[in-house]
Design a protein around this motif. Structure first.
Motif, mmCIF file in Angstrom:
data_model
loop_
_atom_site.group_PDB
_atom_site.id
_atom_site.type_symbol
_atom_site.label_atom_id
_atom_site.label_comp_id
_atom_site.label_asym_id
_atom_site.label_seq_id
_atom_site.Cartn_x
_atom_site.Cartn_y
_atom_site.Cartn_z
ATOM 1 N N GLU A 210 42.170 43.195 14.022
ATOM 2 C CA GLU A 210 42.247 44.258 13.016
ATOM 3 C C GLU A 210 41.777 43.749 11.652
ATOM 4 O O GLU A 210 41.023 44.422 10.947
ATOM 5 C CB GLU A 210 43.676 44.787 12.929
ATOM 6 C CG GLU A 210 43.910 45.815 11.858
ATOM 7 C CD GLU A 210 43.253 47.159 12.129
ATOM 8 O OE1 GLU A 210 43.021 47.900 11.154
ATOM 9 O OE2 GLU A 210 42.981 47.476 13.299
ATOM 10 N N LYS A 211 42.193 42.550 11.278
ATOM 11 C CA LYS A 211 41.767 41.972 9.997
ATOM 12 C C LYS A 211 40.255 41.755 9.960
ATOM 13 O O LYS A 211 39.611 42.030 8.950
ATOM 14 C CB LYS A 211 42.502 40.655 9.729
ATOM 15 C CG LYS A 211 43.954 40.841 9.363
ATOM 16 C CD LYS A 211 44.598 39.509 9.067
ATOM 17 C CE LYS A 211 46.039 39.674 8.705
ATOM 18 N NZ LYS A 211 46.248 39.796 7.285
ATOM 19 N N GLN B 44 38.530 45.172 9.682
ATOM 20 C CA GLN B 44 38.668 45.730 8.338
ATOM 21 C C GLN B 44 37.765 45.006 7.341
ATOM 22 O O GLN B 44 37.163 45.639 6.472
ATOM 23 C CB GLN B 44 40.131 45.693 7.879
ATOM 24 C CG GLN B 44 41.030 46.647 8.631
ATOM 25 C CD GLN B 44 40.530 48.083 8.580
ATOM 26 O OE1 GLN B 44 40.173 48.600 7.534
ATOM 27 N NE2 GLN B 44 40.493 48.730 9.740
ATOM 28 N N TRP C 163 46.379 41.699 15.830
ATOM 29 C CA TRP C 163 46.486 41.680 14.370
ATOM 30 C C TRP C 163 45.289 40.965 13.745
ATOM 31 O O TRP C 163 44.793 41.377 12.696
ATOM 32 C CB TRP C 163 47.803 41.058 13.896
ATOM 33 C CG TRP C 163 47.953 39.590 14.211
ATOM 34 C CD1 TRP C 163 48.603 39.044 15.275
ATOM 35 C CD2 TRP C 163 47.430 38.487 13.450
ATOM 36 N NE1 TRP C 163 48.511 37.671 15.238
ATOM 37 C CE2 TRP C 163 47.813 37.297 14.123
ATOM 38 C CE3 TRP C 163 46.682 38.377 12.281
ATOM 39 C CZ2 TRP C 163 47.468 36.032 13.654
ATOM 40 C CZ3 TRP C 163 46.340 37.112 11.821
ATOM 41 C CH2 TRP C 163 46.741 35.961 12.499
ATOM 42 N N ILE D 132 40.638 35.157 5.979
ATOM 43 C CA ILE D 132 41.492 35.470 7.129
ATOM 44 C C ILE D 132 41.986 34.140 7.678
ATOM 45 O O ILE D 132 41.212 33.370 8.248
ATOM 46 C CB ILE D 132 40.725 36.250 8.215
ATOM 47 C CG1 ILE D 132 40.149 37.537 7.634
ATOM 48 C CG2 ILE D 132 41.646 36.555 9.390
ATOM 49 C CD1 ILE D 132 39.246 38.293 8.590
#
Length: 76
Positions: free
Chosen positions: A61-62, A65, A58, A35
């Motif tokens: 969210e990464k 996940q 954003w 990331i």
């Protein structure tokens, strides 16, 4: 158990716990490769990363996940 969000696998899990888990699992260097955000690559710390992730949907969210993907590998 609270049934307000029964389909949310992250319900009840703190962002700090998620971050600590993936840092322990991958380490800062590998996490920074997976990331691409500065708080993982330049003087990384839990505190600075949490501050950034709370302000940047954003990136959060990464991280979430990656956490779910990593946990699913651990518990097939």
């Amino acid at each position: 158990m609270n049934n307000e969000q029964p389909n949310n696998p992250l319900h009840g899990i703190k962002l700090a716990d998620i971050l600590e888990y993936i840092v322990e699992y991958y380490g800062w260097e590998t996490l920074g490769e997976k990331i691409k955000i500065n708080s993982f690559n330049s003087n990384p710390s839990i505190k600075s990363s949490l501050t950034f992730l709370r302000k940047t949907p954003w990136a959060r969210e990464k991280v979430e996940q990656l956490y779910l993907k990593t946990k699913s590998k651990q518990n097939p």
